[in-house]
Design an enzyme around this catalytic site. Structure first.
Site, PDB file in Angstrom:
ATOM      1  N   LYS A 180       0.844  -1.180   0.000  1.00 34.47           N
ATOM      2  CA  LYS A 180       0.000   0.000   0.000  1.00 34.47           C
ATOM      3  C   LYS A 180       0.890   1.245   0.000  1.00 34.47           C
ATOM      4  O   LYS A 180       2.072   1.118   0.329  1.00 34.47           O
ATOM      5  CB  LYS A 180      -0.988   0.011   1.182  1.00 34.47           C
ATOM      6  CG  LYS A 180      -0.398  -0.384   2.514  1.00 34.47           C
ATOM      7  CD  LYS A 180       0.119   0.581   3.490  1.00 34.47           C
ATOM      8  CE  LYS A 180       0.285   2.006   3.414  1.00 34.47           C
ATOM      9  NZ  LYS A 180       1.447   2.502   4.199  1.00 34.47           N
ATOM     10  N   ASP A 226      -0.912   7.449   3.261  1.00 37.35           N
ATOM     11  CA  ASP A 226      -0.112   6.398   3.908  1.00 37.35           C
ATOM     12  C   ASP A 226      -0.952   5.595   4.910  1.00 37.35           C
ATOM     13  O   ASP A 226      -0.834   4.378   4.995  1.00 37.35           O
ATOM     14  CB  ASP A 226       1.080   7.057   4.624  1.00 37.35           C
ATOM     15  CG  ASP A 226       2.046   6.050   5.248  1.00 37.35           C
ATOM     16  OD1 ASP A 226       2.208   4.956   4.677  1.00 37.35           O
ATOM     17  OD2 ASP A 226       2.643   6.365   6.296  1.00 37.35           O
ATOM     18  N   HIS A 242      -4.800   1.806   6.224  1.00 43.45           N
ATOM     19  CA  HIS A 242      -4.971   1.086   7.488  1.00 43.45           C
ATOM     20  C   HIS A 242      -6.222   1.497   8.282  1.00 43.45           C
ATOM     21  O   HIS A 242      -6.985   0.649   8.732  1.00 43.45           O
ATOM     22  CB  HIS A 242      -3.754   1.313   8.393  1.00 43.45           C
ATOM     23  CG  HIS A 242      -2.446   0.946   7.766  1.00 43.45           C
ATOM     24  ND1 HIS A 242      -2.294  -0.130   6.940  1.00 43.45           N
ATOM     25  CD2 HIS A 242      -1.211   1.515   7.853  1.00 43.45           C
ATOM     26  CE1 HIS A 242      -1.027  -0.216   6.552  1.00 43.45           C
ATOM     27  NE2 HIS A 242      -0.351   0.781   7.096  1.00 43.45           N
TER      28      HIS A 242
HETATM   29  C1  BG6 Z   1       3.089   1.623   7.456  1.00 46.67           C
HETATM   30  C2  BG6 Z   1       3.231   3.099   7.231  1.00 46.67           C
HETATM   31  O1  BG6 Z   1       2.257   1.059   6.474  1.00 46.67           O
HETATM   32  O2  BG6 Z   1       2.549   1.389   8.748  1.00 46.67           O
HETATM   33  C3  BG6 Z   1       4.109   3.700   8.315  1.00 46.67           C
HETATM   34  O3  BG6 Z   1       3.800   3.348   5.951  1.00 46.67           O
HETATM   35  C4  BG6 Z   1       3.597   3.345   9.700  1.00 46.67           C
HETATM   36  O4  BG6 Z   1       4.178   5.116   8.137  1.00 46.67           O
HETATM   37  C5  BG6 Z   1       3.389   1.843   9.809  1.00 46.67           C
HETATM   38  O5  BG6 Z   1       4.534   3.771  10.658  1.00 46.67           O
HETATM   39  C6  BG6 Z   1       2.746   1.415  11.121  1.00 46.67           C
HETATM   40  O6  BG6 Z   1       2.704   0.022  11.179  1.00 46.67           O
HETATM   41  P1  BG6 Z   1       2.856  -0.802  12.524  1.00 46.67           P
HETATM   42  O7  BG6 Z   1       2.840  -2.234  12.111  1.00 46.67           O
HETATM   43  O8  BG6 Z   1       4.116  -0.368  13.168  1.00 46.67           O
HETATM   44  O9  BG6 Z   1       1.648  -0.469  13.348  1.00 46.67           O
END
Ligand code: BG6
Length: 469
Positions: free
Chosen positions: A149, A236, A241
């Protein structure tokens, strides 16, 4: 542990193998899968990218594992992993050497072998790479393509990317990753809702006052300045997410836990998500962002977003979905909070926070229901008392980190936790009004909770963490 017999032999190609994600998650994830017996008996990992490392690729991988692998890097484990690693230079213009290397590796592994092509490259590089994979024949013949993504950078580019993919590859062979769906705790939202009789009856606007999906991060750019300039926090994190988590919280019960049904249910609720309105959003940029490497000194890219989202259906009409995320903030949290309405007959002191159900989306998942209980003694006062379920400790000694689970699912060919073309396009359609008319980002201090104006969006409930008074 012995390797998994259920998996075909695999040649895994990691595009962006020298990048941050590969070092922090992908390579350590593959190493861990090998340690817990969830890799195929036979596999090769070919790192790829435009520039070869100065030294040995294995040296870089070793360093990444030393920093990020969870398991012990014993000599034996490292040796077994390292002998399966190699690096081949490739680019969107030239994939000939890589195609040859993959062909050779597959010959060694036999006819049953598969190719897994993992594109961990910026959104703008995706489409040309898909073209190269088709031209070189890499994406045909038992290949699966994994797309990191964000998938596209707006509706038009996402549609173009889907069209480019579908020209050469069946949807069945495409895995659009959103690693939040691979987090144990995200799947706990589904389990809690649909495996228990306790929560689903109150999972609606009759009983829920607000839903908050809050992902503040202490982390700054970590050397990802140019990636961030292209994406910003909204692309992002929010269209990806946070929206996917919203899908799990808000969807109707899927017909089954089959990938098709689950994705139908998510697509259906995304159809009810109303286009994001600029008046319901607050953007921020942390002080000092413009001085970071790879960042335009006049950049207006947002590093913080707060957004109020409406879901217009009988279950959720009128319930605000409050989304917040940002870099360089006061704390790192991944919290989903379902705030319940107060009971109608509130005969106790009604000044306390109403009941809340919280999910902390950590590798060590944590679910809590915040209840009001009577203070012991000659009083009628009530006080907050969290009922917590420490899922990891109770159930799961061998939990997999999100990318580990997802890699394994891809090798099995299971799409359950991956996004589909239609849902991704719908989310970009919702994002369009905000992309066309983005709020001006307000500056906030590093280590703060973002611009003060963003707090207003969440009124009257406010952005709240479980431990706040
Ligand atoms: C990523 C983003 O997809 O997810 C980042 O590009 C972010 O900016 C990260 O920090 C967070 O993921 P996790 O697994 O650490 O919660």
């Amino acid at each position: 542990m012995p390797p998994s017999p259920a998996l075909d032999p695999h040649v895994l190609v990691l595009f962006g193998a020298r990048g941050d994600l590969a070092k922090r998650k992908l390579l350590p994830g593959l190493f861990r899968l090998a340690q817990v017996g969830l890799m195929p008996e036979e596999f090769r990992i070919i790192g790829s990218g435009r520039h070869a490392p100065d030294g040995e690729f294995t040296g870089e991988v070793r360093k990444a594992l030393e920093e990020h692998a969870k398991d012990d890097l014993t000599d034996e484990a490292w040796k077994a992993f390292a002998e399966r690693l190699s690096f081949v230079v490739s680019s969107a213009d030239d994939g000939a050497d890589l195609a040859k290397a993959v062909q050779d590796a597959r010959k060694e592994l036999g006819e049953e072998s598969r190719t897994l092509l993992y594109l961990s490259v910026p959104p703008s590089a995706m489409k040309p790479m898909v073209g190269m994979l088709a031209e070189t024949g890499l994406s045909t013949d038992r290949a699966r393509i994994v797309m990191e993504k964000p998938f596209g950078s707006d509706l038009e580019s996402a549609k173009a990317l889907n069209a480019a993919l579908h020209e050469h590859v069946e949807e069945d062979a495409i895995f659009r990753i959103d690693h939040f769906l691979g987090k144990e705790a995200a799947q706990d939202i589904l389990a809690l809702r649909f495996a228990n009789g306790l929560f689903e009856p109150i999972w609606n606007r009759e009983h829920v006052a607000a839903v908050q999906i809050d992902i503040p991060e202490e982390l700054g750019l970590e050397g990802r300045g140019s990636f961030y300039e292209e994406t910003g926090a909204f692309r992002d994190m929010v269209v990806t997410h946070l929206s996917q988590i919203l899908g799990f919280v808000a969807m109707e019960a899927p017909e089954s836990l089959d990938a098709g049904h689950l994705r139908d249910a998510k697509t259906a609720v995304f159809a009810d998500v109303q286009p994001f309105q600029p008046g319901d959003a607050g953007d921020g940029q942390f002080a000092g962002y413009r001085e970071e490497d790879g960042v335009d000194p006049d950049s207006t890219v947002e590093t913080f977003v707060a957004l109020k989202v409406a879901v217009d259906n009988d279950r959720w009409r009128g319930v605000p979905f409050l989304l917040r995320t940002g870099k360089a903030m006061a704390e790192t949290r991944r919290v989903v909070t379902i705030t319940l309405k107060r009971p109608e007959a509130d005969i106790f002191d009604g000044s306390h926070r109403p009941n809340e159900l919280t999910f902390e989306l950590l590798d060590d998942p944590h679910i809590a229901v915040d209840l009001l209980v009577k203070v012991p003694g000659p009083t009628s006062e009530v006080t907050r008392a969290p009922l917590t379920l420490d899922v990891e400790r109770v159930l799961n000694e061998h939990g997999l980190e999100a990318y580990e689970r997802l890699f394994h699912d891809i090798m099995l060919g299971d799409h359950l936790l991956f996004t589909r073309a239609d849902e991704v396009e719908r989310l970009w359609a919702c994002a369009t009004p905000l992309l066309e008319d983005p709020p001006k980002p307000l500056t906030y201090d590093k280590g703060s909770w973002g611009p003060e104006a963003a707090a207003k969006l969440a009124e009257p409930i406010g952005w709240r963490l479980p431990e706040d008074a």
